[in-house]
Design a protein around this motif. Structure first.
Motif, PDB file in Angstrom:
ATOM      1  N   UNK A   1      79.413-135.197   8.537  1.00 21.86           N
ATOM      2  CA  UNK A   1      79.615-134.699   7.272  1.00 21.86           C
ATOM      3  C   UNK A   1      78.271-133.940   6.920  1.00 21.86           C
ATOM      4  N   UNK A   2      77.013-134.505   7.347  1.00 21.63           N
ATOM      5  CA  UNK A   2      75.848-133.843   7.113  1.00 21.63           C
ATOM      6  C   UNK A   2      75.525-132.316   7.743  1.00 21.63           C
ATOM      7  N   UNK A   3      76.550-132.204   8.573  1.00 25.54           N
ATOM      8  CA  UNK A   3      76.410-130.897   9.369  1.00 25.54           C
ATOM      9  C   UNK A   3      77.402-129.888   8.798  1.00 25.54           C
TER      10      UNK A   3
ATOM     11  N   UNK B   1      84.650-119.825  -2.202  1.00 25.82           N
ATOM     12  CA  UNK B   1      85.771-119.870  -1.607  1.00 25.82           C
ATOM     13  C   UNK B   1      86.462-121.346  -1.386  1.00 25.82           C
ATOM     14  N   UNK B   2      85.290-122.133  -1.681  1.00 25.25           N
ATOM     15  CA  UNK B   2      85.522-123.674  -1.516  1.00 25.25           C
ATOM     16  C   UNK B   2      85.782-123.856   0.305  1.00 25.25           C
ATOM     17  N   UNK B   3      85.162-123.303   0.903  1.00 22.99           N
ATOM     18  CA  UNK B   3      85.262-123.339   2.254  1.00 22.99           C
ATOM     19  C   UNK B   3      84.248-124.441   2.858  1.00 22.99           C
ATOM     20  N   UNK B   4      84.640-124.794   4.167  1.00 24.76           N
ATOM     21  CA  UNK B   4      83.867-125.742   4.693  1.00 24.76           C
ATOM     22  C   UNK B   4      83.366-125.299   6.244  1.00 24.76           C
ATOM     23  N   UNK B   5      82.242-125.076   6.538  1.00 20.21           N
ATOM     24  CA  UNK B   5      81.632-124.537   7.844  1.00 20.21           C
ATOM     25  C   UNK B   5      80.903-125.600   8.609  1.00 20.21           C
TER      26      UNK B   5
ATOM     27  N   UNK C   1      86.166-124.139   8.927  1.00 16.19           N
ATOM     28  CA  UNK C   1      86.157-123.079  10.179  1.00 16.19           C
ATOM     29  C   UNK C   1      84.905-123.645  11.043  1.00 16.19           C
ATOM     30  N   UNK C   2      84.808-123.493  12.391  1.00 22.36           N
ATOM     31  CA  UNK C   2      83.910-123.692  13.076  1.00 22.36           C
ATOM     32  C   UNK C   2      83.917-123.045  14.365  1.00 22.36           C
TER      33      UNK C   2
END
Length: 267
Positions: free
Chosen positions: A25-27, A34-38, A90-91
């Motif tokens: 989560x911390x990374x 866009x409310x996106x998570x990387x 995305x990763x």
């Protein structure tokens, strides 16, 4: 896509005390608009993506302010709730063989703090410039996973979700830049000319047995624009160690990118 966390179920204790979930989560960084998570995985073009997100999130005005990103990894941190509600995830993955090669040529030749810490933990501590790639890989093999530096900790530890909307491959970086621009209007700004972390600017040479060459000697060739070919940094022993330590990374990479050759030919 339904969001399911990768490590939340590994114990029945409070999620706030679940070390693996909290680490991942911390990374995880949020792209505001866009409310996106990387998934921020060091050595996987993370400086370029962090710079691009800082610009997109309105925290810096132009790429010349790139130094800001190094003190702000937590600025765009997400909570478990906001991560669950992300509209896009995305990763970027990388061959663990190439990631270790890059980490060594970066951190040990430049004597960054990570190299000093690893050397200090060896039974007979050595100077970073005395280290060889062989010693480096063997030291990793004798380090607890949770104690590894983030620049060579297994990539799967950084993944918050069981599945991401998109997995990208660093070896095909152009595909990533096009897709995120189209999907979330994120313009990727290349940081390589602003920083000196990338090996792409150097010519490679075939120095057989380079895995036993000291960081200091490799630095001498790097200063004249040459670095050893990755194949010369692995022998069969080192290949087997990396294959074991990073077996989860290898399995995921092969699953997501079956057509990409991730293995150097050990000499």
């Amino acid at each position: 896509m339904k969001r399911e966390f990768r490590y939340s179920h590994i114990n029945i204790g409070p999620l706030s005390r679940n070390a693996q979930h909290q680490f991942a989560l911390g990374q995880t960084m949020k792209v505001y608009r866009s409310n996106a998570a990387y998934a921020l995985i060091p050595k996987n073009a993370c400086s370029t993506v962090r710079l691009s997100i800082a610009l997109a999130n309105g925290c810096i005005q132009d790429p010349s302010q790139i130094a800001w990103i190094h003190a702000n990894n937590e600025t765009f941190a997400m909570t478990s709730e906001s991560a669950f509600l992300a509209d896009y995830t995305f990763a970027i993955l990388r061959s663990p063989f190439r990631r270790l090669y890059s980490a060594f040529l970066d951190k040990f030749l430049d004597m960054d703090v990570q190299s000093w810490k690893l050397c200090a933990n060896l039974h007979s501590s050595v100077h970073p410039h005395e280290m060889t790639f062989s010693t480096f890989v063997k030291a990793i093999n004798n380090t607890a996973r949770s104690a590894m530096d983030v620049h060579w900790r297994p990539q799967v530890d950084f993944l918050l979700y069981d599945e991401y909307d998109d997995y990208f491959c660093l070896e095909k970086f152009d595909d990533f830049t096009v897709t995120v621009r189209d999907r979330i209007d994120l313009e990727i700004v290349d940081s390589r000319e602003l920083l000196t972390h990338s090996s792409s600017q150097y010519r490679t040479f075939n120095g057989e047995g380079s895995y036993n060459t000291s960081a200091l000697d490799l630095l001498k060739t790097k200063k004249i624009g040459r670095i050893p070919d990755i194949q010369t940094m692995y022998n069969s022993e080192l290949f087997e160690i990396v294959s074991y330590v990073y077996r989860d990374d290898i399995a995921l990479f092969q699953e997501k990118f079956p057509d990409i050759d991730m293995f150097p030919q050990p000499l």
